[in-house]
Design a protein around this motif. Structure first.
Motif, PDB file in Angstrom:
ATOM      1  N   TYR A 517       6.094  19.835 -20.249  1.00 31.42           N
ATOM      2  CA  TYR A 517       5.734  20.345 -21.445  1.00 31.42           C
ATOM      3  C   TYR A 517       4.866  21.325 -21.614  1.00 31.42           C
ATOM      4  O   TYR A 517       3.773  21.685 -20.900  1.00 31.42           O
ATOM      5  N   GLU A 518       5.099  22.344 -22.629  1.00 30.99           N
ATOM      6  CA  GLU A 518       3.840  23.499 -22.419  1.00 30.99           C
ATOM      7  C   GLU A 518       3.464  24.148 -21.919  1.00 30.99           C
ATOM      8  O   GLU A 518       2.795  24.410 -21.144  1.00 30.99           O
ATOM      9  N   ARG A 519       5.066  24.385 -20.994  1.00 25.22           N
ATOM     10  CA  ARG A 519       4.641  25.278 -19.661  1.00 25.22           C
ATOM     11  C   ARG A 519       4.050  24.720 -18.926  1.00 25.22           C
ATOM     12  O   ARG A 519       3.533  25.729 -18.743  1.00 25.22           O
ATOM     13  N   GLY A 520       4.306  23.948 -18.120  1.00 20.77           N
ATOM     14  CA  GLY A 520       3.294  23.260 -17.091  1.00 20.77           C
ATOM     15  C   GLY A 520       2.222  22.601 -17.709  1.00 20.77           C
ATOM     16  O   GLY A 520       1.190  22.202 -17.036  1.00 20.77           O
ATOM     17  N   LYS A 521       1.532  22.906 -18.908  1.00 19.84           N
ATOM     18  CA  LYS A 521       0.411  21.952 -19.815  1.00 19.84           C
ATOM     19  C   LYS A 521       0.163  20.643 -18.968  1.00 19.84           C
ATOM     20  O   LYS A 521      -0.528  19.451 -19.148  1.00 19.84           O
ATOM     21  N   ARG A 522       1.181  19.759 -19.182  1.00 17.70           N
ATOM     22  CA  ARG A 522       1.262  18.795 -19.442  1.00 17.70           C
ATOM     23  C   ARG A 522       2.350  18.286 -18.270  1.00 17.70           C
ATOM     24  O   ARG A 522       3.473  18.486 -18.952  1.00 17.70           O
ATOM     25  N   VAL A 523       2.340  18.034 -16.833  1.00 21.13           N
ATOM     26  CA  VAL A 523       3.210  17.059 -16.374  1.00 21.13           C
ATOM     27  C   VAL A 523       3.944  15.793 -16.442  1.00 21.13           C
ATOM     28  O   VAL A 523       3.293  14.615 -16.941  1.00 21.13           O
ATOM     29  N   VAL A 524       5.305  15.469 -16.647  1.00 22.03           N
ATOM     30  CA  VAL A 524       5.869  15.123 -17.201  1.00 22.03           C
ATOM     31  C   VAL A 524       6.620  13.958 -15.919  1.00 22.03           C
ATOM     32  O   VAL A 524       7.360  14.252 -15.523  1.00 22.03           O
ATOM     33  N   PHE A 525       5.997  12.942 -15.986  1.00 16.39           N
ATOM     34  CA  PHE A 525       6.442  11.666 -14.295  1.00 16.39           C
ATOM     35  C   PHE A 525       6.058  10.701 -14.401  1.00 16.39           C
ATOM     36  O   PHE A 525       4.099  10.504 -14.872  1.00 16.39           O
ATOM     37  N   ASP A 526       6.437   9.499 -14.573  1.00 21.76           N
ATOM     38  CA  ASP A 526       5.815   7.657 -14.611  1.00 21.76           C
ATOM     39  C   ASP A 526       5.449   8.118 -15.387  1.00 21.76           C
ATOM     40  O   ASP A 526       4.449   7.049 -16.265  1.00 21.76           O
ATOM     41  N   ASP A 527       6.016   7.759 -16.976  1.00 25.55           N
ATOM     42  CA  ASP A 527       5.362   8.247 -17.935  1.00 25.55           C
ATOM     43  C   ASP A 527       6.840   7.347 -19.209  1.00 25.55           C
ATOM     44  O   ASP A 527       6.650   7.661 -20.218  1.00 25.55           O
ATOM     45  N   GLY A 528       7.604   6.174 -18.542  1.00 26.52           N
ATOM     46  CA  GLY A 528       8.726   5.929 -19.058  1.00 26.52           C
ATOM     47  C   GLY A 528       9.996   5.778 -18.632  1.00 26.52           C
ATOM     48  O   GLY A 528      10.810   5.438 -19.172  1.00 26.52           O
ATOM     49  N   ASP A 529      10.416   7.434 -18.059  1.00 25.98           N
ATOM     50  CA  ASP A 529      11.899   7.425 -17.567  1.00 25.98           C
ATOM     51  C   ASP A 529      12.028   7.441 -16.463  1.00 25.98           C
ATOM     52  O   ASP A 529      13.532   6.966 -16.441  1.00 25.98           O
ATOM     53  N   GLU A 530      11.686   6.631 -15.583  1.00 22.95           N
ATOM     54  CA  GLU A 530      11.329   6.067 -14.047  1.00 22.95           C
ATOM     55  C   GLU A 530      11.284   4.796 -14.582  1.00 22.95           C
ATOM     56  O   GLU A 530      10.853   3.924 -14.512  1.00 22.95           O
TER      57      GLU A 530
END
Length: 658
Positions: A517-530
């Motif tokens: 999110y926000e052009r890489g400022k916050r990586v999205v992984f291992d936070d509820g979608d997997e």
């Protein structure tokens, strides 16, 4: 014939603002509701006396004992909460509970009438068949609501309201604190209260449960038998009454753990114990448990919504929608009667045809750890059963984040809002295809649907006009989100090793598609979608990414810059696994293997990848075709060994290894 009421009206309060009665019994055949304060057994006795008075007035003989038993068996127990009437049905006589429900709706709003015992298969089937999962008495969803439920459970029998009542079993619990306070009342009242406890602790209700029990007490050290040893009588002297009371108080205290000897709503431990005591089994009234196998993170999150029921193939919308139309300014009804639920059901009927029942629930809060952003955030669960099918179908529904409504709220003309909404739909579907092409294990199929709604937003030029909302529907993935995996599972070495490999493989595709999110400022992984799917052996079998949100957000920076983000899933679990180093190595091995596989596929079939989105709009401002091109270039140029080594250096247990 109108419903006859013997006793105060439900929800009627006394001069102190307390409910005049907390229990009621309804006799559907006679259309009679008995609400006299006390217990259900007394109310059944009151009803029999009422019937006999009528019979005598009509010149008829009184009911025989057998007839009295039959009349009592045809009754339904009710509990009265401050804002709801709870029906406690007999699973073998569900028709009585449903008849009682219809009668009560003559008296109070349907939304104020709820059902208990929903985990009983017979009760559950009856409620589901009517499309009324929303009628279930749900458990509190917050600590404050839990405390309120505890406070509201206080009831009286004849004397003081010293009991905490379990609404499912009917048992009333007296705590040591409440018992000890009896030492402050007048001797005559004390004797009456002790007589009441002695009498009802020996009684069983129609469910076979004690009428009164002792909270937290070791039953081998204190219980009803302690009262049986003492005879209380009117006219007992103050000294004698206090002596008997103090002896009982001492025995009670010695039988209760010290942390339960004080009623303390500020104590999480006391509240948790009392809460589990007054609700019976923790999951006894959980609406979410209606979907067997629903992931634990959904517990206490799903709010079931009114829909309707099928009768001889015809669908009848719930009458509560009519109530909402008559009361357009009622915020509770507006929140409950979600128009999206109507739209989903309408589309299900169009698509599936012969449906036996359908229930739709709204997920109340986000199940991921990501902060909520602007745009529409509607997430729903639906369960429908087709006639002749053995098992129901469970569907997961997510509203499109940016649709026509959101564009109109920005002040855009209707045509532009429609075009931009359609473009965003294409963008979502293109991202999904791109993720699958680059190795992300997504649900097999996602269907796009639309429902109509009346625009009531901030754009005055379009307000009141019919528009469309897009949503995406997929099968529900039964499993456990990786970030909510119980620690006990990771304590198993075999489980931890398989989990690490699945997570590492998922991390490879995730970093390739640049989920952030926000052009890489916050990586999205291992936070509820997997979501981890376990095999028959109880070990991890597969990992499915249920939502690809944030994919292709970051498509230009070198992947090594995100090494710390992809080391975090390992570092956060090192204290939970028996072999931290092996866990980390398994993750990295799977990561490198997964990355090399996708990179190899691309290099082997470049044209298949490069031309996949050639037909889509292209501009360097960030169109998906441009992002796709950048992601493929970065994939080709990345050294898997260097990337894996960069992550290794960020893992605490490996960073100092030689």
């Amino acid at each position: 014939m109108a419903l006859e009421i013997i006793g105060p009206l439900p929800f009627e309060r006394d001069a102190q603002g307390q409910l005049k009665t907390r229990v009621a019994t309804i006799f559907p055949k006679h259309k009679t509701l008995v609400t006299t304060p006390g217990i259900h057994a007394w109310q059944r006795t009151e009803f029999i006396a009422h019937v006999n008075r009528k019979r005598l007035a009509a010149g008829l003989p009184q009911l025989t004992f057998a007839e009295e038993e039959t009349e009592c068996a045809e009754s339904v127990d009710l509990l009265i909460e401050p804002d709801a009437i709870l029906i406690r049905p007999d699973p073998d006589r569900m028709h009585l509970a449903l008849e009682a429900d219809e009668l009560l709706q003559e008296l109070v709003s349907k939304r104020r009438i709820k059902f208990l015992s929903v985990l009983n298969d017979k009760v559950q089937r009856a409620i589901k068949a009517r499309g009324e999962c929303w009628r279930i008495a749900a458990l509190p969803q917050s600590r404050e609501e839990m405390r309120k439920m505890i406070v509201d459970s206080k009831v009286a029998i004849r004397e003081l309201p010293i009991y905490y009542q379990n609404r499912l079993t009917g048992t009333k619990y007296v705590t040591y604190t409440e018992f000890a306070r009896l030492g402050n009342i007048e001797p005559e009242q004390l004797v009456r209260q002790l007589e009441e406890i002695a009498e009802f602790s020996r009684r069983r209700n129609r469910l076979g449960n004690p009428e009164v029990d002792f909270f937290g007490a070791d039953p081998l050290r204190f219980g009803a038998r302690d009262f049986a040893e003492i005879r209380f009588k009117s006219g007992m002297s103050s000294a004698e009454a206090l002596a008997k009371f103090n002896d009982l108080k001492s025995r009670f205290r010695d039988a209760v753990p010290i942390d339960l000897q004080r009623d303390d709503l500020d104590s999480d431990a006391w509240c948790a114990r009392m809460f589990s005591t007054i609700v019976g089994r923790k999951d006894e009234t959980l609406a979410e448990e209606l979907l067997r196998g629903l992931s634990p993170e959904f517990y206490l999150q799903v709010q079931w919504l009114p829909g309707g029921r099928f009768e001889e193939g015809e669908f009848i919308f719930d009458a509560v929608f009519d109530e909402a139309e008559r009361n357009p300014n009622d915020p509770e009804l507006a929140w409950l009667c979600d128009p999206c639920a109507k739209g989903f059901i309408f589309n299900f009927i169009r698509e599936y045809g012969d449906i036996e029942y359908v229930n739709v629930g709204r997920v109340g809060t986000s199940l991921s750890s990501r902060p909520l952003k602007e745009g529409r955030r509607g997430v729903y669960i639906a369960e429908l059963k087709l006639r002749g099918s053995a098992t129901p179908i469970v569907r997961f529904i997510r509203m499109q984040k940016w649709g026509i409504r959101e564009r109109l709220d920005e002040g855009k003309p209707l045509l532009q809002a429609i075009i931009e909404s359609e473009e965003y739909t294409d963008y979502i579907l293109d991202r999904r295809l791109g993720c699958r092409q680059l190795g992300m294990n997504l649900p097999r199929r996602v269907n796009m649907h639309r429902l109509s709604e009346v625009y009531d937003g901030t754009n005055p030029a379009v307000r009141g006009q019919l528009i469309w909302a897009t949503y995406f529907e997929r099968e529900y993935v039964y499993g456990i989100a990786t970030d909510k995996l119980p620690a006990a599972r990771l304590a198993n070495a075999a489980y931890a090793e398989r989990f690490a490999r699945l997570l590492g493989r998922a991390a490879a595709s995730n970093i390739i598609v640049g989920r952030a999110y926000e052009r890489g400022k916050r990586v999205v992984f291992d936070d509820g979608d997997e979501v981890i799917i376990e095999g028959s052996d109880g070990l991890p079998h597969d990992l499915v990414v249920c939502d690809h949100s944030g994919a292709f957000d970051e498509y230009q920076r070198p992947l090594q810059e995100f090494a710390a983000d992809y080391a975090r899933p390992v570092n956060s679990r090192l204290h939970l696994v028996p072999n931290p180093r092996e866990f980390a190595e398994a993750y990295l091995d799977a990561f490198k293997e997964g990355f090399c596989r996708v990179q190899g596929d691309y290099r082997k079939r470049r044209r298949a990848f490069d031309t996949l989105f050639k037909h889509r709009p292209y501009n360097i401002e960030g169109s998906f075709a441009y992002r796709w091109e950048c992601v493929l270039r970065r994939l080709d140029q990345t050294d898997p060994d260097a990337l894996t080594d960069a992550i290794r250096k960020q893992i605490a247990v490996l960073s100092h290894a030689k």
